[in-house]
Design a protein around this motif. Structure first.
Motif, PDB file in Angstrom:
ATOM      1  N   GLY A  89       0.953  -1.092  -0.019  1.00 38.72           N
ATOM      2  CA  GLY A  89      -0.069  -0.055  -0.050  1.00 38.72           C
ATOM      3  C   GLY A  89       0.928   1.327  -0.033  1.00 38.72           C
ATOM      4  O   GLY A  89       0.279   2.489   0.197  1.00 38.72           O
ATOM      5  N   GLY A  90       2.098   1.146  -0.197  1.00 37.69           N
ATOM      6  CA  GLY A  90       3.222   2.478  -0.363  1.00 37.69           C
ATOM      7  C   GLY A  90       4.593   1.895  -0.553  1.00 37.69           C
ATOM      8  O   GLY A  90       4.607   0.772  -0.636  1.00 37.69           O
ATOM      9  N   VAL A  91       5.200   2.988  -0.640  1.00 38.08           N
ATOM     10  CA  VAL A  91       6.728   2.539  -1.118  1.00 38.08           C
ATOM     11  C   VAL A  91       7.413   1.974   0.309  1.00 38.08           C
ATOM     12  O   VAL A  91       7.387   2.527   1.084  1.00 38.08           O
ATOM     13  N   PHE A 148      -4.640  12.784  -3.143  1.00 40.72           N
ATOM     14  CA  PHE A 148      -5.233  12.050  -4.237  1.00 40.72           C
ATOM     15  C   PHE A 148      -5.080  10.729  -3.886  1.00 40.72           C
ATOM     16  O   PHE A 148      -5.856   9.828  -3.910  1.00 40.72           O
ATOM     17  N   ASP A 149      -4.081  10.429  -3.636  1.00 39.78           N
ATOM     18  CA  ASP A 149      -3.778   8.670  -3.158  1.00 39.78           C
ATOM     19  C   ASP A 149      -4.454   8.377  -2.008  1.00 39.78           C
ATOM     20  O   ASP A 149      -4.968   7.029  -1.779  1.00 39.78           O
ATOM     21  N   LYS A 150      -4.362   9.218  -0.800  1.00 41.24           N
ATOM     22  CA  LYS A 150      -5.024   9.059   0.403  1.00 41.24           C
ATOM     23  C   LYS A 150      -6.459   9.166   0.324  1.00 41.24           C
ATOM     24  O   LYS A 150      -7.214   8.185   1.091  1.00 41.24           O
ATOM     25  N   LEU A 197      -9.942   2.349  -3.126  1.00 48.23           N
ATOM     26  CA  LEU A 197      -9.278   2.183  -4.375  1.00 48.23           C
ATOM     27  C   LEU A 197      -7.915   1.563  -4.134  1.00 48.23           C
ATOM     28  O   LEU A 197      -7.157   1.923  -3.152  1.00 48.23           O
ATOM     29  N   PRO A 198      -7.246   0.767  -5.013  1.00 47.10           N
ATOM     30  CA  PRO A 198      -6.098   0.005  -4.878  1.00 47.10           C
ATOM     31  C   PRO A 198      -4.891   1.026  -5.097  1.00 47.10           C
ATOM     32  O   PRO A 198      -5.096   1.926  -5.817  1.00 47.10           O
ATOM     33  N   TYR A 199      -3.584   0.641  -4.555  1.00 49.42           N
ATOM     34  CA  TYR A 199      -2.520   1.539  -4.671  1.00 49.42           C
ATOM     35  C   TYR A 199      -1.977   1.211  -6.246  1.00 49.42           C
ATOM     36  O   TYR A 199      -2.080   0.231  -6.884  1.00 49.42           O
ATOM     37  N   PRO A 200      -1.438   2.457  -6.698  1.00 53.55           N
ATOM     38  CA  PRO A 200      -1.549   3.861  -6.392  1.00 53.55           C
ATOM     39  C   PRO A 200      -2.868   4.473  -6.785  1.00 53.55           C
ATOM     40  O   PRO A 200      -3.079   4.333  -7.815  1.00 53.55           O
ATOM     41  N   GLY A 201      -3.422   5.074  -5.811  1.00 52.44           N
ATOM     42  CA  GLY A 201      -4.974   5.282  -6.033  1.00 52.44           C
ATOM     43  C   GLY A 201      -5.077   6.634  -6.890  1.00 52.44           C
ATOM     44  O   GLY A 201      -6.032   6.787  -7.510  1.00 52.44           O
ATOM     45  N   GLY A 202      -4.055   7.640  -6.749  1.00 51.92           N
ATOM     46  CA  GLY A 202      -4.292   8.832  -7.298  1.00 51.92           C
ATOM     47  C   GLY A 202      -4.809   8.885  -8.727  1.00 51.92           C
ATOM     48  O   GLY A 202      -5.713   9.359  -9.119  1.00 51.92           O
TER      49      GLY A 202
END
Length: 341
Positions: free
Chosen positions: A44-46, A170-172, A179-184
């Motif tokens: 869910g993130g880097v 946007f992503d958060k 919505l799945p990662y990356p969401g933006g």
């Protein structure tokens, strides 16, 4: 001068060759980007350590691929540019280590490039580049800043975000709506199907003077709207549209104020969110109304890439600037401290 550019500040490995003997976009001989989205999606993130390891795996093959596409060998390189900061320290060190080693082996100059200066200058690679002075909106996952550009390398910060950057918001927001990662990018695509005006959110900090941004309150409004809704697919799209409209309007309002403050009618937009279609249209309309222009890099050059690093590095190398041979990076780096070109 043929400059090899290396970008490894976060989760994309970018390589490019820029040739100063050519003009416009033709000077970009070749470029390639490898994205780590699939690698980090399950978290869910880097994940910084995984990002660094993947740069180690991908960077040399990507350099070989890019040189082949440019019909060049390493012996044809006249200089090396690399992202020296800001960014993840481990990821930066991978690119810097490879760049410094190449430059030492080839006996050519190398220069560390500021990641955000790379973004800022990316629109200048196009065939009809703007001339300073202008205002730059740097809008990405990690940064939202308004910068007055008096000349290349001479920057004045006019305003910045006090919390989440626009891309981060946007992503958060996408994540809290499932919505799945990356969401933006997915949120922006979803907004295309949304009903304008069904959800109206505030335009943060536009009701007071100043050029700073804040998106955390907007994010909370979206959370409450989503929680209290029927959570259908159409509602998700409608909320996405309302959120995107609020961010775009806020950015446009602040950009126009920044143009007034800087005494110019030229706005340059760079960074990942700069690829947003609605933002581009809104800023083009605003600039045209003022008799000015809004300039953007092509969408492929909005996200992190080696082309912007090669171009920014070429400008500094041609000006006689270079970096000492130590492998050194600056994870936090104020762009206002850069020397003018």
């Amino acid at each position: 001068m043929r400059v090899l550019g290396i970008e490894s500040s976060c989760d994309e490995t970018g390589v490019a060759v820029y040739d100063t003997s050519l003009s416009g976009i033709d000077a970009l001989r070749a470029h390639a980007v490898y994205s780590q989205i699939a690698l980090h999606a399950e978290y869910g993130g880097v994940v910084p350590e995984l990002a660094s390891r993947d740069h180690v795996r991908k960077l040399l093959p990507l350099i070989r691929q890019t040189l082949a596409e440019a019909d060049m060998t390493v012996a044809d390189i006249d200089g090396v540019a690399y992202t020296a900061g800001p960014g993840l320290v481990g990821a930066l060190l991978v690119g810097a280590g490879v760049a410094r080693s190449l430059a030492w082996a080839l006996e050519v100059s190398a220069v560390g490039v500021h990641h955000m200066e790379g973004h800022l200058l990316a629109p200048l690679m196009e065939d009809d580049p703007p001339q300073a002075p202008f205002v730059a909106l740097l809008v990405s996952g990690g940064h939202t800043q308004l910068v007055a550009v008096d000349r290349i390398g001479q920057y004045r910060l006019l305003g910045e975000t006090l919390d989440d950057a626009a891309g981060e918001a946007f992503d958060k927001t996408a994540k809290l709506m499932g919505l799945p990662y990356p969401g933006g990018p997915q949120l922006a695509a979803l907004a295309e199907r949304g009903t304008p005006g069904r959800f109206k959110f505030t335009r943060p900090m536009t009701d007071r003077p100043g050029l700073d941004f804040s998106f955390s309150g907007l994010k909370t409004q979206v959370l409450l709207a989503w929680r209290d809704s029927d959570q259908s697919e159409q509602t998700r799209a409608d909320i996405a549209r309302g959120f995107e409209d609020a961010v775009v309007d806020t950015l446009a309002i602040k950009c126009e104020r920044a143009l007034d403050a800087a005494g110019t009618d030229v706005i340059v937009v760079a960074g990942g969110v700069g690829a947003n279609k609605r933002l581009r249209a809104k800023l083009q309309q605003m600039a045209a109304r003022r008799g000015g222009r809004a300039c953007f890099p092509r969408p492929a050059l909005c996200t992190d890439n080696g082309a912007m690093i090669a171009f920014a590095g070429a400008l500094r190398l041609e000006a006689g600037q270079h970096t000492p041979p130590q492998v050194q990076v600056t994870p936090r780096w104020d762009m206002a401290t850069l020397p003018a070109v």
